[in-house]
Structures are given as structure tokens and as C-alpha cells.
Design an enzyme around this catalytic site. Sequence first.
Site, short mmCIF file in Angstrom:
data_model
loop_
_atom_site.label_atom_id
_atom_site.label_comp_id
_atom_site.label_asym_id
_atom_site.label_seq_id
_atom_site.Cartn_x
_atom_site.Cartn_y
_atom_site.Cartn_z
N LYS A 167 1.14 4.17 -3.04
CA LYS A 167 0.77 5.56 -2.83
C LYS A 167 1.95 6.51 -3.02
O LYS A 167 1.80 7.61 -3.56
CB LYS A 167 0.16 5.73 -1.44
N TYR A 210 0.83 -1.20 0.00
CA TYR A 210 0.00 0.00 0.00
C TYR A 210 0.87 1.25 0.00
O TYR A 210 0.65 2.18 -0.80
CB TYR A 210 -0.92 -0.01 1.22
#
Length: 253
Positions: free
Chosen positions: A158, A154
Site C-alpha cells: 500500500k 500489506y
Amino acid sequence: MSGALAGRRILITGAAKGIGLATAERFVKEGARVAALDRDAKALAALAGRFQGDKLCTFEVDVSDLASVSATVADTAATLGGIDGVVSSAGIDLIADIEAMALADWNRIIAVNLTGPMLVAQAAYPHLKAAGGGTIVNVSSGAGLSPLKHRTAYCASKAGLQMAAKALAMEAAEFGIRVNTICPGAVETELFRTSIDTAPDPVAAYEAVRARYALQRVASPEEIAAAILWLTSAESSYVTGTAIAVDGGRTFH
């Protein structure tokens, strides 16, 4: 027609829930014609039922699939008569120890959170150029500014999204297209609730998150939508290539 986005034609991914939903609702109120894109057909239908006329149209799409994105963006441009702005809000999370994380898990996170916004931007780019300029706003995360434990995929997705947006901002400036990124902290969404509610002690987990913020609370989706509105509107006309933390004093930097 009045409002900060009067006459603008905006495509929003992940628009059926959470930040994307709040953004779609706010943009319509600000005078934009909105194309709401999402994988959840049922949620899209519910959203469409709340608006009359041509203020909002909906399209089902998988942002990680090139053919789906290409066809849907083309349909969006045809329906709206062009595209003046893009908001990439679709995203998924993964909490996993590195030893337990399967390659398929990693690939799915990167496909949705990083490749997806790129595919949408790529497909919308000719339409933005044809419109004489426009805006792209990517919804990243504070996790792309500072790492979080057990979120290797994750965080990588990002952080990559932020740098991709900065590079694209340099390329797009020639055509009057501004590209920026929003980095929220904790936001009261279904995605956030899933991570809290699956914790051994959900109450303790929520309090631990809340306590990290100077404002001592979790954001509402509408607060993030307000920041996205600013970056999409003419009020931010001299802002491009930025990654703005909207994090209640979490200070991810």
C-alpha cells in the site's frame, strides 16, 4: 443526463464487492457509464442484474495477470467507446508473522495490491490520453501511511502504491491526467470482516479497532466511495499526486 460524472466512462476494479461495489453504484447514479471489473464472476453477474441498458457492463479479470488486464481494458474501451477514468479498488490482505510468511504470500500481495493497479493504469493510459485527459484513483490504505503489526507485505504494497501514484501524477500531468490515492481506515467490508471474525474474540477485536478512531466507528463503503467520487469529478480539478486519508480521525499520518 445529469450528475457529477455525466457522460464519463469509468473503469473500476474490485467492483463486485466492498468499496469497489459502492463506488460503481455511486458512479452510475452520478451519470457515468461504468465498466465493473472483478475476479468474482458470480458477484459480477449479481451486480449486472441490478442495472438496465448500457449504464454498467461487467468483465472478469485478474489484475495481477498482464494478459488478462490488457485484454479486459481493451474490451472495456471498445464497449464504452473510450475510457475517461480509472478506479483501482481490487486488493487483498495478509496477516502473518514474518517467520511464517511464505514468499508466495508476499508475492501475491504485491502482485494484486501494487502491480495490479500499475498494469491497469498502463493499459488504460493510451485511452485516457486519447480522451484528452482523465483521472486515476487508487484505493490504498492507512496502512500505507503508518505501519501495522503482522502486516509487513500489506503495508509495503500500500505504501508502494501511494508513491507509484505520486510519480505517475508527475508524468501524466502533461496529458491532463490526474492521479490520486485514497487511504481508508477500517471499512465495513467482507475483507475487514474476515480479519475480525477469525480473531480469537471477534467482539473484542472489533471494539479494539473502533476505539482507535476519533469518530468511534468503522466507515461504510459508501463513505469511501464519496471521496473517490470527489477525486474523479471536476470538483477536484486542481488536485493530483495526493494521498488522502479518509480515516475517521485515525490520523495515520
